[in-house]
Design a protein around this motif. Structure first.
Motif, mmCIF file in Angstrom:
data_model
loop_
_atom_site.group_PDB
_atom_site.id
_atom_site.type_symbol
_atom_site.label_atom_id
_atom_site.label_comp_id
_atom_site.label_asym_id
_atom_site.label_seq_id
_atom_site.Cartn_x
_atom_site.Cartn_y
_atom_site.Cartn_z
ATOM 1 N N PHE A 102 0.840 -1.208 0.000
ATOM 2 C CA PHE A 102 0.000 0.000 0.000
ATOM 3 C C PHE A 102 0.867 1.247 0.000
ATOM 4 O O PHE A 102 0.561 2.232 -0.671
ATOM 5 C CB PHE A 102 -0.950 0.004 1.201
ATOM 6 C CG PHE A 102 -2.210 -0.767 0.944
ATOM 7 C CD1 PHE A 102 -3.033 -0.435 -0.131
ATOM 8 C CD2 PHE A 102 -2.582 -1.818 1.754
ATOM 9 C CE1 PHE A 102 -4.188 -1.147 -0.391
ATOM 10 C CE2 PHE A 102 -3.743 -2.532 1.500
ATOM 11 C CZ PHE A 102 -4.538 -2.198 0.432
ATOM 12 N N GLU A 103 1.959 1.187 0.736
ATOM 13 C CA GLU A 103 2.863 2.333 0.765
ATOM 14 C C GLU A 103 3.455 2.589 -0.609
ATOM 15 O O GLU A 103 3.563 3.727 -1.060
ATOM 16 C CB GLU A 103 3.975 2.100 1.794
ATOM 17 C CG GLU A 103 3.499 2.371 3.209
ATOM 18 C CD GLU A 103 4.526 1.994 4.259
ATOM 19 O OE1 GLU A 103 4.337 2.364 5.417
ATOM 20 O OE2 GLU A 103 5.511 1.315 3.920
ATOM 21 N N THR A 106 0.980 4.319 -2.807
ATOM 22 C CA THR A 106 0.936 5.762 -2.548
ATOM 23 C C THR A 106 2.166 6.448 -3.123
ATOM 24 O O THR A 106 2.078 7.549 -3.662
ATOM 25 C CB THR A 106 0.858 6.022 -1.027
ATOM 26 O OG1 THR A 106 0.003 5.053 -0.456
ATOM 27 C CG2 THR A 106 0.328 7.404 -0.739
ATOM 28 N N CYS A 107 3.322 5.812 -2.991
ATOM 29 C CA CYS A 107 4.552 6.388 -3.530
ATOM 30 C C CYS A 107 4.407 6.655 -5.016
ATOM 31 O O CYS A 107 4.805 7.710 -5.508
ATOM 32 C CB CYS A 107 5.722 5.433 -3.320
ATOM 33 S SG CYS A 107 6.340 5.434 -1.642
ATOM 34 N N THR A 110 2.150 9.644 -5.652
ATOM 35 C CA THR A 110 2.604 10.985 -5.282
ATOM 36 C C THR A 110 3.949 11.338 -5.875
ATOM 37 O O THR A 110 4.272 12.511 -6.024
ATOM 38 C CB THR A 110 2.690 11.118 -3.753
ATOM 39 O OG1 THR A 110 3.555 10.071 -3.275
ATOM 40 C CG2 THR A 110 1.347 10.979 -3.105
ATOM 41 N N TYR B 17 -3.558 3.967 7.749
ATOM 42 C CA TYR B 17 -2.501 4.628 6.993
ATOM 43 C C TYR B 17 -2.573 6.134 7.118
ATOM 44 O O TYR B 17 -2.013 6.861 6.335
ATOM 45 C CB TYR B 17 -2.561 4.211 5.527
ATOM 46 C CG TYR B 17 -2.265 2.755 5.371
ATOM 47 C CD1 TYR B 17 -0.952 2.346 5.112
ATOM 48 C CD2 TYR B 17 -3.255 1.808 5.529
ATOM 49 C CE1 TYR B 17 -0.653 1.014 5.004
ATOM 50 C CE2 TYR B 17 -2.952 0.474 5.429
ATOM 51 C CZ TYR B 17 -1.657 0.069 5.159
ATOM 52 O OH TYR B 17 -1.356 -1.237 5.063
ATOM 53 N N THR B 20 0.601 8.181 7.306
ATOM 54 C CA THR B 20 1.576 8.083 6.226
ATOM 55 C C THR B 20 1.379 9.244 5.276
ATOM 56 O O THR B 20 0.275 9.690 5.026
ATOM 57 C CB THR B 20 1.372 6.818 5.389
ATOM 58 O OG1 THR B 20 0.015 6.780 4.963
ATOM 59 C CG2 THR B 20 1.734 5.594 6.152
ATOM 60 N N ARG B 21 2.480 9.631 4.670
ATOM 61 C CA ARG B 21 2.329 10.545 3.548
ATOM 62 C C ARG B 21 2.434 9.638 2.337
ATOM 63 O O ARG B 21 1.460 9.281 1.701
ATOM 64 C CB ARG B 21 3.427 11.606 3.568
ATOM 65 C CG ARG B 21 3.218 12.638 2.481
ATOM 66 C CD ARG B 21 4.437 13.551 2.396
ATOM 67 N NE ARG B 21 4.486 14.208 1.097
ATOM 68 C CZ ARG B 21 5.145 13.714 0.064
ATOM 69 N NH1 ARG B 21 5.800 12.589 0.184
ATOM 70 N NH2 ARG B 21 5.160 14.368 -1.081
ATOM 71 N N CYS B 22 3.660 9.236 2.060
ATOM 72 C CA CYS B 22 3.819 8.100 1.177
ATOM 73 C C CYS B 22 4.406 7.038 2.054
ATOM 74 O O CYS B 22 4.319 5.873 1.793
ATOM 75 C CB CYS B 22 4.759 8.487 0.049
ATOM 76 S SG CYS B 22 5.895 7.216 -0.455
ATOM 77 N N LEU B 23 4.926 7.518 3.172
ATOM 78 C CA LEU B 23 5.584 6.623 4.109
ATOM 79 C C LEU B 23 5.163 7.015 5.500
ATOM 80 O O LEU B 23 4.763 8.137 5.745
ATOM 81 C CB LEU B 23 7.100 6.833 4.015
ATOM 82 C CG LEU B 23 7.672 6.383 2.696
ATOM 83 C CD1 LEU B 23 9.068 6.917 2.552
ATOM 84 C CD2 LEU B 23 7.673 4.883 2.644
ATOM 85 N N PRO B 24 5.270 6.087 6.444
ATOM 86 C CA PRO B 24 4.961 6.468 7.825
ATOM 87 C C PRO B 24 5.953 7.525 8.289
ATOM 88 O O PRO B 24 7.124 7.496 7.915
ATOM 89 C CB PRO B 24 5.155 5.165 8.593
ATOM 90 C CG PRO B 24 5.927 4.261 7.688
ATOM 91 C CD PRO B 24 5.633 4.700 6.303
#
Lengths: 973, 973
Positions: A102-103, A106-107, A110, B17, B20-24
């Motif tokens: 999931f991370e 999102t990466c 963005t 989540y 998180t932004r793209c990551l925690p």
């Protein structure tokens, strides 16, 4: 921002679960992600994408300097650099966390995604990315230099060194500090490839046209939010020392982030690397038009993902690569029906596999089968010779040669006994060599090895007794039977009667071949027991009373000596002049002396030594064969040891025998080229010795012989032509039978034994010629590719057998018990490959330990047991009958097996029989065929013309072979 | 509605989540789901929830009738009913699809959730649920009857039948239709339990206090949207025939849906079932206050889930349960730090394991160690006896007894040779029995077996030669050495000198124990070779010339016969009267005759027979030991066969020997109770035969003996007390040494050999007493629980050894080669348990085949190889020295190993040594301790008082044992 991410992720859900309420509705609809993918993937599917090699490098602090250190790589499975071990882990399945996926998603949503960037060097590419981020306001311009500096640090790769170099290093690098010095190559970001890269042996594991995807992750102290970039280059370009192997880079994934979350970055890096080597996602990555396509690719991946509950599995366990993974094609097609995610096959339909293609039995035309066989085999004829030139052939020839001469000697000896030496060891050798060579040269299935067989031996025995009792000349009668039988064989060939074998299922095949295996095993043991009886052990021997043991030859009573004189009147010796105490045992008996003493009937040591040789040869062969699966030594060496196991075992125990020097019974090979019996010549004349009606009446026994030969030959052929063996060159049942018939007649004229296909040796022949793929990606299982089909090994074996008459000085060192050991091994080995045997073992296994056989998943255990029981009973009946006078009806009994099998249709449902009595599920068949077709289309154009030409031929072959035995052949290339 | 679902699912994301932004972000925060769970789980953790047994039933159409058919069950792992096999699959890890987990989540959000329902019968519960759904407007009232009807159908369970019954059925059920008739039990929804339920053998696999959760899924034609209900009953209630076993139901999950999506429903059912048996989620399910808690539980589960990429794994493969799964505790604690999801341990720190607790070496007080030992062992004394009553003890006693008498006979024979029969087999038996019994009765570590050892034998030999050459009385000198040595031992005990063994690491231990193993192996082979020389084979024997072989006793030359007369003047026979040809070999030599003939020096068959017996016993023992891991027969039978493998092998080959009847050399046990040498008594007097200074000077050789005994004893003790063996009752190095000293003196007075701990036999003793857990949940691995620590087996072994003097009639049937075979096995078996040996094997393995040893992950391979090489060189040096006169310095050489080890500190980093030279990583140690503590707290209250009392004691023991050897002991219960 926060809201934005929620939206992004919920976007995943909404795309893929939009049609669900709590459950998907009954109508099958594609999720938008799938829809999108279908569109881009469907475009032009004929040009496959290159294989991707993925390398993940992490940013490390080495002293003062920053550097990129290779931490894992993927060809298909993951290999990671062990923490302190400075070694590659074994290839394993990448286990990811849902979190990191999931991370990653999102990466990608963005971060910067640049598709089809014109890049020629790493600095230029890095500049380009940074520029874009600054343009989009995602990065402040003052970080430009810092990021660029970090990304252009040197790359340190984990390369494997030859063992002699690392051993040499062992001495040098003794301190802890210098540990890294020698174990890795260090690459600058230069434009040229370093020697370390070029020399890297790992290249062998990567396909030639492969491209690289590089994943760079690391934590830096100057960022407060992550710097993410996904780049696809317009052209795959070699970016200096970026990759451990000289493979051009196509993809680049960069993730730099604030310190403190190195593990997370690592996990995200592993996630994208795993995605890049996924067949489906890499396709998406190559064809993606924009960011959304990539996201859709991840969504599809997520939808197919397999989930293990955390309480039932420890994520630290490395999962070994499975033997087989679903192909991308299958995943695609299955996916489009939204039917994936049915692990453990809860309700997987198995209906498809019973619907075998209908076998239409037509009488093509006179000799139609024979001509088809010849037409099919002819194109392969040249390759049948040049394909034989391979190291593996040598071991196969040695192995089969030893089996053949053992067989020739054994059956020769037995035949000599049975026929008063009309056919002896000499005839056996000659006949084997002649028939074998001719058959391997011209037959339809040259992998079949001809040999004397038990049923024939029994027939000869009965025939000899019959002719002796009725005053009929045996050799002449035999000649006429041979002629009749030959004609009958021709009739069977001409009428395409071999179609009958399509009724042979696993049931019949297994019954026959296990019977033959049991005969092998019991013969070997019987021979050993008879040895013990031939060399009895004096169990009353007391070492201290050695003085009490002797055996003397006493002169016969004077009253009887006259008789002795009369019997041996041709002896030039005067019996009274003999020094009786100097005579050997045989001489003593010959001259009528009597043996007196308590050691006369005993022979020390030989029985036990024979046993040691017998059992030793057997166990050593078994152990060496198993050595293939051990962990020691490189694969090639192990394979060599395994291939030559029988030869090595024989050599070892011949050596042991020589070392101890006991007079164990040795192999006796005839040294002079003349018939065993002095009163017969090399040609049997057809007329003159028997009354005329015998010539006609011999039609009746000939019929029996024909049935026997037909069954024996064709069942062995069916076993050899089994689908499992993946033979490419097709079958030739009619042609085989034709040559067996011809050889029958020839052997009858020459007074040599008759020959048919020998199941056990033929299977051994095939086993010793099996080919396996050199596995490409680390962790992938080698695949069984097929058998080295050629005529060379067979011909060599039989030529050698013929030459063996002159090899006597070498062969005479081989003790017979060693050969019986080889016999035992052959019997046991051919038995262990039979499913019937696996099912017998099930009786002794508690159901929870039973292996996961497909038929066990679908047929109730007690039905399986019942089926096995019927087979056991049939075998027992056959075994008992074989030992009685009815043995001559053996072929008829095999026909009886067909009847029993037919009756089983009433006891078992067709569903059950399809699983137990079939060779492979029909589904797999179709898949293979499809794949085969596809492989063909991938072949180069220059062969296209020929391929089209042969298409019709191929179809004919296929239909024909189906008609014959329900077996399937692959088309010739 | 559609929007609502999106919200629901995105809700999962937003909860977990959000940070998180793209990551925690770098700050560690708990997700709201984790926060919520922490709250409800943290409440009262002392009362553990019952284990959940989950059964999933699916709705099936059987003819006209609808019925619920059991399709899978979970105790910890999944077992499913095979499609057509009507059998339980093997337990496997449930592989789920992400899809089904998300669907389940939505189901729980939209369906009815009833917590703590007061339910007493299924109809009432069903009514209740339907009523609620109607109330909430989720179900139209006219469906009430239909749903209730479906849910109250009969349940058909898959029960396992005893094999004799199913075999009986095999004959009956021949048609396809009646297939189901006998294989399953059918249960009505009655209030009473059926006999099938009560008789179900599966109950054994379920803990006593377990509760059931029932999952019912099915498709019906009258619904157009799913009917979902999750029910937790206030009290676990037996709901008639709902569950296959008589376990009360606590949870109920019902999912009925429109037709067409049966597979989806199935997957959702499997998902909830898997969740219910998850340690963490079941906790949540028991304590949930509302629907939201359950959802949070799923979210937590999802976050910890392990994901396999679809291209690298085939979901059809059933994953076998792993040997070890992370405990729920670990998962909880780890989770709360948000650090989960680090599969493959990418960066798992290993720093913790080198920090061993500091070992402070203090001289407690005079005899402090001894008193502590006694204080510690005393509470265990009663249990040391009653814990010995177990079937396993019998096999252990037999095994060790055979090893002991073989040892006693071998060393007895050798000692007799070395000391001119001052100490012979009789003394050896008596000494073994006496010392062994006393030691096992009173020592600190009764698992140690005392025996004669090689070093002592060599010492005695040198001592005897010295005293003979210098005219000193051997027995008296020996007595004084014994007395001095005993006093020196007491001194060592009193000064707590055993602390020195804390310097013994794996390096020293392994060096010593492999040396001893090699001695065992080489002794066994040497013995066999000497057999062959003792019974030479006549390799020139030609069976046909049997008449030429004899051995005669000829009368001596008359010129020499007078001499013969003189030598044997006590013979009553007149030498000239003898019938020389009737004399045995020995008699012939005795009376001066000469043996003439070509068989005199040969003995037939015995050498080969000995070899067969030797090798046969060894191989059979090895195979039977391995049989434990085969698939045949139930576990218990296999364990029995494996435990008694040595006994069975001995019996088999004794039987074979009897059958063949050769005069193989047999075990000779003394039958009369008297010293071997007639001129010595049972008591050695201390004075009178030697000059006075000898009494004092014997101090010097005594010192050597003391070092020897100390090293030999304590190294063996360290090996026995290894952490791996999980001993509960603690060590007792001082007490052991004390008794060895006492026995030294006693044996010296009685003129018996000296005894110390024998490594190989002691290890064999421990191995034969190992306990494994009866695995509870199907698929769970049995765990090594520890060793059956008691004094009974040891005492019995030695009492039996003493009694053996009277067992001669039985024991005389055992051929010596059989015993040597057992020797060989003992040597090889004790070798194969040593890590050193595993590391030697690594030399021959290409690195990709090397097993995944922890040290290989952390130490470079060439460092491991270097370490192994040093060990090999040390061993080789020891081996060479052992064979020279320097053998007497053996104990000093072992001390030399310590020095070498110390020097290795300079070559290897402490990190590497910690991995190679340590027994277990320190981390695991701590975990074990923690777990141990926790286990204790779970124990019932009645023992609490005692437990508190013993706490101080325990702490002392721990510190003490750490001081001693860096080993760790568990506290007494």
């Amino acid at each position: 921002m926060w809201h934005f991410i929620i939206w992004n992720l919920s976007d995943y859900i909404s795309r893929n679960y939009s049609s669900t309420r709590c459950l998907p509705s009954s109508a099958i609809t594609l999720s938008p992600a799938a829809e999108r993918l279908r569109y881009i993937l469907g475009e032009d599917d004929d040009m496959p994408n290159p294989t991707l090699f993925t390398e993940m490098d992490t940013l490390q602090q080495d002293g003062d300097e920053l550097e990129w250190k290779e931490s894992a790589r993927w060809v298909k499975f993951e290999e990671k650099v062990e923490d302190g071990g400075e070694r590659w882990s074994k290839p394993h399945v990448s286990t990811l966390s849902l979190h990191s996926l999931f991370e990653l998603r999102t990466c990608l949503q963005t971060g910067t995604v640049v598709l089809d960037l014109e890049g020629y060097s790493l600095p230029q590419i890095v500049d380009e990315i940074i520029e874009r981020q600054i343009d989009e306001g995602m990065l402040s311009p003052d970080l430009r230099e810092k990021i660029s500096f970090v990304l252009l640090r040197k790359h340190r790769h984990q390369t494997k060194k030859p063992i002699h170099r690392s051993l040499a290093d062992m001495g040098k690098a003794s301190g802890g500090g210098a540990r890294h010095a020698h174990s890795r190559s260090m690459n600058d970001i230069a434009d040229t490839l370093s020697t370390d890269q070029l020399r890297n042996k790992f290249m062998k594991k990567i396909p030639r046209d492969a491209e690289a995807s590089n994943v760079l992750v690391g934590e830096v102290d100057f960022l407060d939010k992550p710097f993410v970039a996904f780049v696809r280059l317009a052209q795959a370009t070699t970016l200096g020392g970026l990759t451990e192997v000289p493979v051009p880079t196509r993809f680049l994934f960069i993730l730099l982030g604030p310190t403190g979350k190195a593990k997370s970055y690592n996990q995200i890096g592993r996630a994208i690397a795993t995605l890049m080597v996924d067949d489906l996602f890499s396709d998406v990555a190559y064809k993606a038009r924009d960011r959304e396509d990539l996201i859709a690719g991840i969504d599809e991946f997520l939808d197919e993902v397999i989930v293990l509950p955390p309480g039932e599995w420890d994520p630290k366990i490395r999962i070994e690569p499975p033997k087989k993974v679903p192909t991308a094609d299958k995943r695609k097609s299955v996916h489009s029906l939204n039917e994936l995610g049915q692990p453990n096959g809860t309700a997987g339909g198995s209906g498809g596999h019973a619907e075998d293609e209908e076998i239409v039995c037509v009488f093509v035309r006179f000799c139609g089968g024979l001509f088809l066989d010849m037409k099919r085999k002819l194109p392969w004829f040249p390759s049948d010779f040049y394909e034989g030139f391979h190291i593996q052939s040598i071991s196969a020839v040695l192995f089969i040669y030893l089996g053949c001469i053992t067989n020739a000697i054994t059956f020769g000896g037995l035949l000599g006994d049975a026929t008063d030496n009309y056919q002896g060891v000499m005839e056996s050798f000659l006949g084997t060599a002649l028939s074998g060579t001719v058959f391997c040269m011209f037959s339809g299935q040259p992998l079949i090895i001809l040999s004397s067989t038990g049923p024939i031996l029994i027939f000869e025995k009965l025939l000899f007794e019959f002719s002796k009792n009725n005053g009929i000349d045996y050799m002449e009668l035999r000649l006429w039977i041979g002629i009749h039988s030959c004609i009958q064989c021709f009739l069977l060939v001409a009428t395409d009667a071999s179609y009958i074998i399509k009724y042979m299922t696993r049931f019949t095949e297994e019954g026959f071949s296990s019977l033959i295996s049991f005969i092998f095993i019991s013969d070997a043991i019987k021979k050993m027991v008879s040895h013990t009886q031939y060399y009895p052990i004096n169990t009353d021997f007391k070492p201290d009373y050695v003085t009490a043991y002797k055996c003397e030859c006493l002169a016969p009573d004077p009253s009887e000596s006259i008789l002795g004189c009369i019997v041996y009147h041709y002896s030039t010796l005067n019996i009274t002049d003999l020094d009786w105490s100097q005579l050997s045992k045989k001489e003593c008996v010959k001259y009528g002396g009597s043996l007196v003493g308590n050691t006369c009937k005993y022979v020390p040591d030989l029985a036990l030594m024979s046993f040691i040789l017998f059992f030793g040869t057997y166990s050593m062969t078994v152990s060496l064969k198993k050595f293939k699966f051990s962990r020691y030594f490189p694969t090639k060496l192990r394979k060599l040891i395994s291939d030559f196991s029988i030869f090595m075992a024989i050599m070892t125990f011949v050596g042991l025998d020589r070392l101890i020097g006991l007079k164990t019974p040795k192999l006796i090979v005839p040294t002079e080229f003349k018939p065993t019996r002095p009163d017969r010549g090399w040609i049997v004349l057809p007329f003159g010795k028997n009354p005329w009606w015998v010539y006609l009446a011999s039609f009746v026994p000939a019929l029996l012989v024909t049935i026997l030969i037909f069954m024996d030959q064709q069942i062995s052929a069916v076993i050899v032509n089994r689908k499992e063996n993946k033979l490419r060159k097709g079958c030739g049942y009619h042609l085989d039978l034709f040559w067996v018939g011809v050889l029958m007649a020839v052997c009858s004229f020459l007074g040599l034994p008759w020959y048919v296909a020998a199941t056990v040796i033929s299977i051994a022949h095939i086993d010793s010629l099996k080919m396996e793929s050199e596995s490409s990606a680390p962790g992938e299982q080698p695949q069984f590719l097929g058998v080295r089909e050629q005529r060379l090994t067979g011909i060599l074996v039989f030529v050698l057998t013929g030459v063996s008459i002159f090899l006597a000085p070498v062969l005479q060192f081989i003790p017979m018990p060693v050969l019986y050991g080889v016999f035992l091994y052959m019997g046991v080995a051919s038995l262990s490959g039979i499913q019937f045997w696996e099912r017998i073992k099930l009786y002794m296994m508690p159901s929870k330990y039973q292996p996961d056989f497909p038929f066990l998943r679908h047929v109730p255990l007690r039905r399986v047991h019942l089926f096995t029981l019927v087979q056991i009973i049939c075998l027992a009946v056959l075994w008992v009958l074989k030992s009685t006078v009815l043995a001559i009806l053996f072929p008829v009994m095999i026909l009886g097996l067909l009847v029993v099998r037919k009756m089983l249709d009433m006891v078992f449902s067709q569903h059950d029989l399809a699983w137990i009595d079939d060779i492979l599920p029909g589904k797999d068949k179709k898949k293979d065929k499809k794949k085969g077709d596809k492989d063909d289309t991938k072949k180069k154009d220059k062969k296209k013309g020929r391929a089209d030409d042969s298409k019709d031929k191929v179809r004919n072959v296929k239909i024909y072979c189906h008609q014959l035995a329900g077996l399937e052949q692959k088309k010739p290339g």
